[in-house]
Enzyme design. Structure first.
Site, PDB file in Angstrom:
ATOM      1  N   SER A 119      40.394 -25.958  17.516  1.00 53.81           N
ATOM      2  CA  SER A 119      39.867 -26.955  16.803  1.00 53.81           C
ATOM      3  C   SER A 119      39.301 -26.839  15.350  1.00 53.81           C
ATOM      4  CB  SER A 119      38.687 -27.863  17.721  1.00 53.81           C
ATOM      5  OG  SER A 119      37.939 -26.864  18.193  1.00 53.81           O
ATOM      6  N   HIS A 147      44.441 -30.598  19.977  1.00 55.49           N
ATOM      7  CA  HIS A 147      44.764 -30.594  18.557  1.00 55.49           C
ATOM      8  C   HIS A 147      46.185 -30.281  18.639  1.00 55.49           C
ATOM      9  CE1 HIS A 147      40.845 -31.207  17.225  1.00 55.49           C
ATOM     10  NE2 HIS A 147      40.301 -30.529  18.126  1.00 55.49           N
ATOM     11  N   LYS A 170      42.751 -37.741  19.923  1.00 57.03           N
ATOM     12  CA  LYS A 170      43.231 -37.346  18.657  1.00 57.03           C
ATOM     13  C   LYS A 170      44.510 -37.972  17.994  1.00 57.03           C
ATOM     14  CE  LYS A 170      39.867 -33.989  19.407  1.00 57.03           C
ATOM     15  NZ  LYS A 170      39.353 -33.117  20.169  1.00 57.03           N
TER      16      LYS A 170
HETATM   17  C1  LIG Z   1      38.231 -32.877  20.997  1.00 58.78           C
HETATM   18  C2  LIG Z   1      38.365 -31.735  22.030  1.00 58.78           C
HETATM   19  C3  LIG Z   1      38.356 -31.899  23.497  1.00 58.78           C
HETATM   20  C4  LIG Z   1      37.382 -33.208  23.909  1.00 58.78           C
HETATM   21  O1  LIG Z   1      38.384 -34.192  24.050  1.00 58.78           O
HETATM   22  P1  LIG Z   1      37.567 -35.757  23.690  1.00 58.78           P
HETATM   23  O2  LIG Z   1      38.696 -36.609  24.224  1.00 58.78           O
HETATM   24  O3  LIG Z   1      37.156 -36.122  22.668  1.00 58.78           O
HETATM   25  O4  LIG Z   1      36.220 -35.636  24.824  1.00 58.78           O
HETATM   26  C5  LIG Z   1      38.889 -30.971  24.330  1.00 58.78           C
HETATM   27  N1  LIG Z   1      39.102 -29.781  23.773  1.00 58.78           N
HETATM   28  C6  LIG Z   1      39.220 -29.568  22.628  1.00 58.78           C
HETATM   29  C7  LIG Z   1      40.011 -28.281  21.932  1.00 58.78           C
HETATM   30  C8  LIG Z   1      39.109 -30.665  21.691  1.00 58.78           C
HETATM   31  O5  LIG Z   1      39.221 -30.440  20.072  1.00 58.78           O
END
Ligand SMILES: *Cc1c(COP(=O)(O)O)cnc(C)c1O
Length: 396
Positions: free
Chosen positions: A180, A208, A239
């Protein structure tokens, strides 16, 4: 509570001295690529809204219509909060990810802590990449398994640790698909081979990667042609899918186990109907228009090249995440503040989110950006970076 007060005052002072204070901003969202504050329009170069689907008309309309089923879900998923919309999204995601089944969670964070704590037992060992997302780390902390951390993407070190760590129970290998904060991709073929060699369960967090990697945006395993070889994928709708909510994609056996034992799934009120409807509509847009994935990659390339031409050293990657490593946390904050006064929002990412000494601007490109916007932003980033002494001289 004298002890607590003293502890918090000490921590607050330390944060201030290290330039690590965090604040909650008050952006007024305008569209998928812009927010507003004090009548200034600000270009977002920091969001995870990779395909701009938060503001797609069909996605917004689906959310609006689903409010007729209630503004909230009214209960946990296994009681009154379970509905036809959630079941339909689970089936659609399973088809998209090429797995037997999917279990939705309220967030990706909850998916990770729920899945890891539900599947691991005392005697198991989790081998975890050092740059894994906090929710994967927290999942390991909540489990009774031992955690062994291998240096980021270092498959030789992982192989050594697998060979020399005694394990009574099950081995797990856990990794982000796309990291990320660095935008690089996990060495999946090597991880799959090691998982096979040691009969380890491979879990890939594709938060991502969906909408970003693979010809149809199906994620990391699809990108490497290894869909069958990854038994558990975690994902999020927050995302590229422009909504909210996490999921685990796996076999029916695993998903049934999660439904019956994952505490973050069982003991929390389910997401709202509008959230699910928006995610379904976004997935439908992605499936109908996979060219959005190639368009995003093209925009990422354009932006990377422009920044590189200005003297920033940037690794190649097909992802839209571009780290500009600054090093010092205060410098990163200063860079981010100067860009903001210039109408560009690029977040400074500092410890503890990233290791000490690797503070950075984390830039991210979205399909909602125009090429002109990206080129103009790169010019301003280069100018400010040079002024702060953070961009190298132009490479000839
Ligand atoms: C953003 C993210 C999460 C969490 O997801 P949310 O739906 O925002 O809680 C989990 N793992 C990774 C690698 C992330 O970047």
């Amino acid at each position: 509570m004298k002890k607590l007060t003293e502890r918090m005052e000490k921590a607050a002072l330390a944060r201030k001295q290290a330039g690590l204070e965090r604040h909650r901003p008050d952006w007024r969202p305008i569209d998928a690529a812009h927010v507003q504050r004090d009548n200034q329009s600000i270009l977002l170069l920091a969001s995870n809204n990779y395909l701009g689907l938060t503001h797609h008309p069909a996605v917004q309309a689906a959310a609006r219509e689903a409010v007729s089923f209630g503004a909230g879900s009214g209960g946990a998923r296994l009681t009154t909060g379970g509905n036809h919309l959630a079941l339909a999204l689970e089936q659609e995601l399973a088809a998209f990810k090429g797995t037997e089944a999917v279990c939705l969670f309220n967030t990706g964070y909850m998916a990770n802590v729920g899945v890891i704590s539900a599947l691991t037992e005392k005697g198991d060992v989790v081998f975890s990449d050092s740059l894994n997302h906090a929710s994967l780390i927290d999942g390991c902390r909540m489990s009774h398994a031992q955690r062994v951390v291998y240096a980021h993407a270092n498959v030789d070190e992982l192989a050594r640790l697998l060979a020399e760590t005694p394990v009574d129970g099950q081995r797990f290998i856990i990794t982000d698909g796309v990291f990320s904060m660095d935008g690089d991709i996990a060495p999946l073929p090597e991880l799959v081979a090691l998982a096979e060699q040691y009969d380890a369960c491979l879990l890939v967090d594709d938060a991502h990667a969906v909408g970003v990697l693979g010809a149809t945006g199906a994620g990391t395993a699809s990108y490497f042609g290894l869909t069958e070889a990854v038994p558990i994928t975690i994902g999020t709708m927050s995302k590229a899918l422009g909504s909210e909510g996490g999921y685990a994609a796996a076999s029916q056996l695993i998903v049934d186990h999660l439904v019956n034992t994952a505490r973050s799934f069982i003991f929390s009120t389910a997401f709202s109907p509008a959230t699910v409807a928006a995610a379904r509509a976004a997935l439908a847009v992605l499936r109908a228009e996979p060219e959005r994935v190639a368009d995003l990659r093209q925009k990422g390339r354009l932006f990377r090249n422009a920044l590189r031409a200005g003297g920033f050293s940037i690794d190649d990657s097909p992802t839209p995440i571009i780290p500009l490593i600054v090093g010092d946390a205060e410098q990163a904050t200063r860079f981010s503040q100067e860009l903001l006064s210039d109408g560009i929002l690029a977040s400074a990412i500092r410890p503890p989110t990233v290791p000490v000494g690797t503070s950075r601007l984390r830039l991210s490109v979205s399909g909602a950006h125009t090429d002109q916007e990206l080129l103009a932003a790169a010019e301003r980033i280069i100018a400010i970076g040079r002024r702060l002494g953070l961009a190298g001289r132009k490479n000839k």
